[in-house]
Design a protein around this motif. Structure first.
Motif, mmCIF file in Angstrom:
data_model
loop_
_atom_site.group_PDB
_atom_site.id
_atom_site.type_symbol
_atom_site.label_atom_id
_atom_site.label_comp_id
_atom_site.label_asym_id
_atom_site.label_seq_id
_atom_site.Cartn_x
_atom_site.Cartn_y
_atom_site.Cartn_z
ATOM 1 N N ILE A 356 0.860 -1.174 0.000
ATOM 2 C CA ILE A 356 0.000 0.000 0.000
ATOM 3 C C ILE A 356 0.904 1.234 0.000
ATOM 4 N N THR A 357 0.659 2.152 -0.922
ATOM 5 C CA THR A 357 1.411 3.405 -0.973
ATOM 6 C C THR A 357 0.465 4.570 -0.729
ATOM 7 N N ILE A 358 0.801 5.387 0.238
ATOM 8 C CA ILE A 358 0.023 6.586 0.572
ATOM 9 C C ILE A 358 0.833 7.815 0.167
ATOM 10 N N ASN A 359 0.226 8.697 -0.621
ATOM 11 C CA ASN A 359 0.860 9.971 -0.987
ATOM 12 C C ASN A 359 -0.140 11.069 -0.644
ATOM 13 N N ASP A 360 0.023 11.648 0.540
ATOM 14 C CA ASP A 360 -1.014 12.537 1.058
ATOM 15 C C ASP A 360 -0.370 13.619 1.919
ATOM 16 N N ASP A 361 -1.081 14.709 2.116
ATOM 17 C CA ASP A 361 -0.619 15.711 3.067
ATOM 18 C C ASP A 361 -0.592 15.088 4.457
ATOM 19 N N LYS A 376 5.006 3.869 2.236
ATOM 20 C CA LYS A 376 4.742 2.568 1.620
ATOM 21 C C LYS A 376 4.882 1.486 2.677
ATOM 22 N N VAL A 377 3.916 0.582 2.713
ATOM 23 C CA VAL A 377 3.963 -0.547 3.639
ATOM 24 C C VAL A 377 3.851 -1.831 2.822
ATOM 25 N N VAL A 378 4.749 -2.758 3.079
ATOM 26 C CA VAL A 378 4.783 -4.040 2.378
ATOM 27 C C VAL A 378 4.331 -5.129 3.347
ATOM 28 N N GLY A 418 -4.607 -0.697 10.813
ATOM 29 C CA GLY A 418 -5.686 0.230 10.482
ATOM 30 C C GLY A 418 -6.406 0.788 11.692
ATOM 31 N N PHE A 419 -6.351 0.076 12.805
ATOM 32 C CA PHE A 419 -7.134 0.498 13.965
ATOM 33 C C PHE A 419 -6.314 0.702 15.234
ATOM 34 N N ILE A 420 -4.983 0.795 15.082
ATOM 35 C CA ILE A 420 -4.144 1.123 16.239
ATOM 36 C C ILE A 420 -4.502 2.522 16.730
ATOM 37 N N ASP A 421 -4.431 2.717 18.027
ATOM 38 C CA ASP A 421 -4.758 4.017 18.634
ATOM 39 C C ASP A 421 -3.594 5.001 18.472
ATOM 40 N N PHE A 422 -3.736 5.931 17.516
ATOM 41 C CA PHE A 422 -2.799 7.035 17.364
ATOM 42 C C PHE A 422 -3.535 8.334 17.688
ATOM 43 N N PHE A 423 -2.827 9.296 18.315
ATOM 44 C CA PHE A 423 -3.479 10.557 18.642
ATOM 45 C C PHE A 423 -3.710 11.391 17.379
ATOM 46 N N PHE A 424 -4.654 12.333 17.456
ATOM 47 C CA PHE A 424 -4.863 13.310 16.398
ATOM 48 C C PHE A 424 -4.725 14.713 16.972
ATOM 49 N N ASN A 436 -2.587 4.483 9.932
ATOM 50 C CA ASN A 436 -3.959 3.965 9.923
ATOM 51 C C ASN A 436 -4.487 3.893 8.492
ATOM 52 N N GLN A 437 -4.224 4.930 7.733
ATOM 53 C CA GLN A 437 -4.709 4.966 6.333
ATOM 54 C C GLN A 437 -4.182 3.766 5.547
ATOM 55 N N ALA A 438 -2.889 3.442 5.717
ATOM 56 C CA ALA A 438 -2.318 2.305 5.009
ATOM 57 C C ALA A 438 -3.032 1.008 5.393
ATOM 58 N N GLY A 439 -3.269 0.827 6.687
ATOM 59 C CA GLY A 439 -3.965 -0.373 7.142
ATOM 60 C C GLY A 439 -5.387 -0.455 6.635
ATOM 61 N N LEU A 440 -6.087 0.684 6.642
ATOM 62 C CA LEU A 440 -7.469 0.709 6.172
ATOM 63 C C LEU A 440 -7.572 0.427 4.676
#
Length: 446
Positions: A356-361, A376-378, A418-424, A436-440
């Motif tokens: 999964i590759t994420i390219n985001d702000d 990128k997560v493999v 995808g569902f690990i608790d990370f702060f916002f 989280n986005q990569a996992g989702l």
């Protein structure tokens, strides 16, 4: 208990300082062939580029400190041989030329590694340099002062960092490597392309997918040209950053080793020979993404292993957890880090993986600035277990790779990520963290 430690850089320094605390009654002797200990070679490029002005600041210990701990440190003493059966070492005093024999109850080999030096025409010409220790750092500074056309051979971390340093000093720089991309071992194509674009924009000449075959020199015996399988490049100064091989000849045919000479140790840092331990760049270690022994020379691995040697010297106490080969680098404005396997390395290892590759702000667009982040997560296709990750951004998001290193260590899956608790908090990230986005996304594709 009489302990002999051979070599005192990262692993050796970590081992002896812990031993002095854990075994105050022990007689600890360090044999070091150089006149310095604990040099952070990863800082050489920073010194060359002027970020670190004094190379002496790249040391974090010295013989005086060790003496205060009760450790006998014998500098400029070269160990010529080890007899593991009779528990003796033969030592040559480089200062006075005398040779002596010492005995041990426990032996720790922390002799590290040495740069690979290819055998080819012209390799002995003046101004062809290595990049490993304090003496190399001083020589590079001296040589680079008058050199204008500099060729770096090897596009790994050290090579790339030197290229950046020389470019910022206004030099004409050529980077040669036999792989198709820079940082091939650490990053997949989308990441290396950004680095290559940055290098070429700044005038660095990339000579990839070609191998050096020879060097030519001028009438004064100084290198003036590098010959490769695809061309030739003018040079006033050449730095070899091809890689490293373990310094383990002292134990050849006495302990189990990998084909490249890296010593195989168990979970407690013990070799196949009783009472002989090893740590650092001289060793092979368990690479957790594959579960196999691998040679991964990193200062972080060396310090951990040296500390564990001390803890396990008398009895098995703390197991080594293995490594993900986690590492990071800053190149110009890019903050880059990786852990575990790249997608290409996983495929080469015969693994069936997805990515999964994420390219985001990295944070909300309503914030005054919101730089892009490439992640990128493999992961294994069937189980979803994470085996590798890479991140690149002009914002420092490298600590996310330390997080993913822990995930690999614990064999976590993409579903869990995808569902690990990370702060916002809008200053730092989005409601759905990049990880989280990569996992989702992986979950949505399953």
């Amino acid at each position: 208990m009489k302990i002999i430690v051979i070599g005192c850089t990262h692993a050796g320094t970590a081992a002896v300082t812990q031993m002095a605390k854990l075994y105050p009654e022990a007689q600890i002797t360090v044999y070091e062939r150089n006149d310095t200990i604990s040099f952070l070679s990863c800082g050489i490029a920073l010194h060359v580029g002027g970020v670190v002005h004094n190379a002496d600041e790249l040391f974090y210990s010295n013989p005086t400190v060790l003496k205060e701990l009760g450790i006998l440190t014998k500098m400029r003493h070269d160990v010529l041989s080890i007899d593991t059966i009779n528990k003796t070492v033969q030592v040559h005093n480089l200062a006075n030329g005398q040779t002596s024999v010492d005995t041990f109850d426990k032996l720790v080999l922390t002799t590290g590694s040495w740069p690979i030096i290819p055998k080819m025409d012209g390799i002995s010409l003046e101004n062809i340099q290595l990049c490993k220790n304090y003496a190399h750092a001083r020589t590079l500074i001296e040589k680079a002062d008058t050199a204008q056309k500099i060729v770096v051979v090897g596009a790994g971390y050290i090579g790339i960092e030197l290229v950046e340093a020389f470019e910022q000093l206004g030099k004409e720089v050529t980077l040669i490597d036999n792989t198709p991309r820079v940082l091939f071992k650490y990053l997949d194509e989308p990441f290396t392309q950004l680095v290559e674009d940055e290098l070429t924009t700044r005038g660095v000449q990339l000579a990839l997918e070609q191998s050096v075959t020879s060097f030519t020199g001028d009438n004064n015996g100084r290198v003036n040209k590098v010959i490769t399988t695809a061309g030739e490049y003018e040079a006033d100064l050449v730095i070899l950053c091809i890689g490293f091989r373990p310094n383990t000849g002292l134990l050849e045919n006495q302990v189990e080793m990998l084909p490249n000479g890296a010593i195989i140790v168990d979970e407690y840092m013990q070799t196949s020979c009783p009472d002989v331990y090893a740590a650092g760049d001289s060793c092979a270690i368990r690479f957790n993404p594959t579960g196999k022994q691998a040679y991964i020379p990193l200062a972080t691995n060396a310090i951990r292993m040296g500390t564990l040697v001390a803890r396990n010297l008398v009895k098995p106490t703390i197991k080594y957890m293995g490594t993900q080969g986690t590492s990071g680098i800053k190149i110009f404005d890019y903050n880059i880090a990786s852990t575990g396997l790249t997608e290409q390395a996983a495929i080469d290892a015969g693994m069936n993986v997805k990515e999964i590759t994420i390219n985001d702000d990295y944070r909300p667009e309503f914030m005054p600035t919101h730089e892009k982040a490439l992640l990128k997560v493999v992961y294994e296709e069937g189980s979803g277990i994470i085996v590798g990750a890479q991140v690149l951004s002009k914002v420092d998001l490298t600590q996310s790779i330390n997080t993913l290193s822990v995930c690999i260590q614990n064999k976590m899956t993409m579903d869990e990520l995808g569902f690990i608790d990370f702060f916002f908090q809008p200053h730092y990230n989005k409601p759905w963290n990049l990880l989280n986005q990569a996992g989702l996304q992986a979950y949505a594709m399953s």
